[in-house]
Design a protein around this motif. Structure first.
Motif, PDB file in Angstrom:
ATOM      1  N   GLY A 117      76.160   5.139 -18.404  1.00  0.00           N
ATOM      2  CA  GLY A 117      77.030   5.990 -17.600  1.00  0.00           C
ATOM      3  C   GLY A 117      77.702   5.202 -16.491  1.00  0.00           C
ATOM      4  N   GLU A 118      78.735   5.772 -15.944  1.00  0.00           N
ATOM      5  CA  GLU A 118      79.468   5.126 -14.857  1.00  0.00           C
ATOM      6  C   GLU A 118      78.623   5.074 -13.589  1.00  0.00           C
ATOM      7  N   ARG A 119      78.689   3.976 -12.867  1.00  0.00           N
ATOM      8  CA  ARG A 119      77.938   3.842 -11.612  1.00  0.00           C
ATOM      9  C   ARG A 119      78.627   4.565 -10.465  1.00  0.00           C
ATOM     10  N   THR A 120      79.789   5.112 -10.685  1.00  0.00           N
ATOM     11  CA  THR A 120      80.522   5.789  -9.624  1.00  0.00           C
ATOM     12  C   THR A 120      80.056   7.224  -9.420  1.00  0.00           C
ATOM     13  N   GLN A 121      79.128   7.693 -10.254  1.00  0.00           N
ATOM     14  CA  GLN A 121      78.633   9.049 -10.116  1.00  0.00           C
ATOM     15  C   GLN A 121      77.831   9.187  -8.830  1.00  0.00           C
ATOM     16  N   MET A 122      77.819  10.395  -8.271  1.00  0.00           N
ATOM     17  CA  MET A 122      77.075  10.658  -7.047  1.00  0.00           C
ATOM     18  C   MET A 122      75.559  10.594  -7.294  1.00  0.00           C
ATOM     19  N   LEU A 123      75.111  11.168  -8.400  1.00  0.00           N
ATOM     20  CA  LEU A 123      73.691  11.156  -8.723  1.00  0.00           C
ATOM     21  C   LEU A 123      73.408  10.031  -9.702  1.00  0.00           C
ATOM     22  N   ILE A 124      72.400   9.220  -9.385  1.00  0.00           N
ATOM     23  CA  ILE A 124      72.041   8.108 -10.254  1.00  0.00           C
ATOM     24  C   ILE A 124      70.674   8.406 -10.841  1.00  0.00           C
ATOM     25  N   ASP A 125      70.580   8.343 -12.161  1.00  0.00           N
ATOM     26  CA  ASP A 125      69.325   8.592 -12.863  1.00  0.00           C
ATOM     27  C   ASP A 125      68.495   7.307 -12.830  1.00  0.00           C
ATOM     28  N   PRO A 126      67.292   7.345 -12.217  1.00  0.00           N
ATOM     29  CA  PRO A 126      66.488   6.125 -12.139  1.00  0.00           C
ATOM     30  C   PRO A 126      66.082   5.583 -13.512  1.00  0.00           C
ATOM     31  N   GLY A 127      65.874   6.458 -14.495  1.00  0.00           N
ATOM     32  CA  GLY A 127      65.532   6.002 -15.845  1.00  0.00           C
ATOM     33  C   GLY A 127      66.661   5.199 -16.461  1.00  0.00           C
ATOM     34  N   GLU A 128      67.878   5.697 -16.284  1.00  0.00           N
ATOM     35  CA  GLU A 128      69.031   4.981 -16.834  1.00  0.00           C
ATOM     36  C   GLU A 128      69.240   3.654 -16.106  1.00  0.00           C
ATOM     37  N   GLU A 129      69.007   3.641 -14.793  1.00  0.00           N
ATOM     38  CA  GLU A 129      69.145   2.397 -14.029  1.00  0.00           C
ATOM     39  C   GLU A 129      68.108   1.369 -14.478  1.00  0.00           C
ATOM     40  N   ARG A 130      66.907   1.844 -14.820  1.00  0.00           N
ATOM     41  CA  ARG A 130      65.862   0.949 -15.321  1.00  0.00           C
ATOM     42  C   ARG A 130      66.284   0.324 -16.644  1.00  0.00           C
ATOM     43  N   LEU A 131      66.844   1.138 -17.531  1.00  0.00           N
ATOM     44  CA  LEU A 131      67.335   0.620 -18.817  1.00  0.00           C
ATOM     45  C   LEU A 131      68.507  -0.328 -18.612  1.00  0.00           C
ATOM     46  N   ARG A 132      69.403   0.031 -17.713  1.00  0.00           N
ATOM     47  CA  ARG A 132      70.563  -0.824 -17.437  1.00  0.00           C
ATOM     48  C   ARG A 132      70.090  -2.203 -16.970  1.00  0.00           C
ATOM     49  N   GLY A 133      69.094  -2.214 -16.091  1.00  0.00           N
ATOM     50  CA  GLY A 133      68.548  -3.477 -15.598  1.00  0.00           C
ATOM     51  C   GLY A 133      67.844  -4.260 -16.695  1.00  0.00           C
ATOM     52  N   GLN A 134      67.118  -3.556 -17.558  1.00  0.00           N
ATOM     53  CA  GLN A 134      66.387  -4.211 -18.643  1.00  0.00           C
ATOM     54  C   GLN A 134      67.331  -4.841 -19.662  1.00  0.00           C
ATOM     55  N   PHE A 135      68.482  -4.215 -19.920  1.00  0.00           N
ATOM     56  CA  PHE A 135      69.416  -4.724 -20.923  1.00  0.00           C
ATOM     57  C   PHE A 135      70.616  -5.437 -20.310  1.00  0.00           C
ATOM     58  N   GLU A 136      70.577  -5.680 -19.005  1.00  0.00           N
ATOM     59  CA  GLU A 136      71.667  -6.405 -18.348  1.00  0.00           C
ATOM     60  C   GLU A 136      71.713  -7.832 -18.874  1.00  0.00           C
ATOM     61  N   GLY A 137      72.866  -8.268 -19.299  1.00  0.00           N
ATOM     62  CA  GLY A 137      73.036  -9.613 -19.831  1.00  0.00           C
ATOM     63  C   GLY A 137      72.651  -9.762 -21.294  1.00  0.00           C
ATOM     64  N   VAL A 138      72.168  -8.693 -21.927  1.00  0.00           N
ATOM     65  CA  VAL A 138      71.789  -8.753 -23.348  1.00  0.00           C
ATOM     66  C   VAL A 138      73.041  -8.546 -24.191  1.00  0.00           C
ATOM     67  N   GLN A 139      73.369  -9.518 -25.023  1.00  0.00           N
ATOM     68  CA  GLN A 139      74.534  -9.397 -25.898  1.00  0.00           C
ATOM     69  C   GLN A 139      74.210  -8.611 -27.151  1.00  0.00           C
ATOM     70  N   ARG A 140      72.999  -8.824 -27.668  1.00  0.00           N
ATOM     71  CA  ARG A 140      72.606  -8.199 -28.932  1.00  0.00           C
ATOM     72  C   ARG A 140      71.096  -8.014 -28.901  1.00  0.00           C
ATOM     73  N   SER A 141      70.643  -6.875 -29.377  1.00  0.00           N
ATOM     74  CA  SER A 141      69.210  -6.610 -29.435  1.00  0.00           C
ATOM     75  C   SER A 141      68.812  -6.367 -30.886  1.00  0.00           C
ATOM     76  N   PHE A 142      67.690  -6.939 -31.292  1.00  0.00           N
ATOM     77  CA  PHE A 142      67.185  -6.784 -32.656  1.00  0.00           C
ATOM     78  C   PHE A 142      65.978  -5.848 -32.598  1.00  0.00           C
ATOM     79  N   VAL A 143      66.069  -4.714 -33.275  1.00  0.00           N
ATOM     80  CA  VAL A 143      65.002  -3.714 -33.275  1.00  0.00           C
ATOM     81  C   VAL A 143      64.453  -3.624 -34.699  1.00  0.00           C
ATOM     82  N   PRO A 144      63.123  -3.696 -34.864  1.00  0.00           N
ATOM     83  CA  PRO A 144      62.541  -3.580 -36.211  1.00  0.00           C
ATOM     84  C   PRO A 144      62.900  -2.227 -36.830  1.00  0.00           C
TER      85      PRO A 144
END
Length: 109
Positions: free
Chosen positions: A44-71
């Motif tokens: 989601g856009e970071r310009t929103q007034m309410l920020i979901d901490p779960g989404e921010e955690r995922l954003r941080g975890q996948f920041e800089g990831v170009q491609r993810s391989f999931v079994p």
């Protein structure tokens, strides 16, 4: 932007006892046997007034990831959606989500 470029996939998969629900623009069968490639994560856009901490955690975890391989056995569901939802992580508690049985690990003694 063509219709193909605008496609958004909602990918739900298991990871270390948790259910990940992510949005991406590209998914495909990997050249690595038994894996699915997920690319171009969408959050989601970071310009929103309410920020979901779960989404921010995922954003941080996948920041800089170009491609993810999931079994493939970790994939629960893949949907093509019309609009972006909120990415989240939740606990995998019995019920409808059951991990795929794996063979026991060899004894290293």
């Amino acid at each position: 932007m063509s219709k193909r470029d605008a496609t958004i996939y909602k990918v739900i998969f298991l990871n270390q006892g948790q259910v990940y629900e992510l949005y991406a623009r590209q998914i495909r069968q990997s050249d690595l046997w038994g894996f699915l490639e997920i690319e171009e994560f969408v959050f989601g856009e970071r310009t929103q007034m309410l920020i979901d901490p779960g989404e921010e955690r995922l954003r941080g975890q996948f920041e800089g990831v170009q491609r993810s391989f999931v079994p493939l056995h970790a994939i629960v569901r893949i949907d093509v959606v019309e609009r972006l939802g909120t990415a989240r992580i939740s606990e995998a508690k019995g019920g409808n989500v059951t991990p795929f049985p794996l063979p026991p690990l060899p004894d290293k003694s």
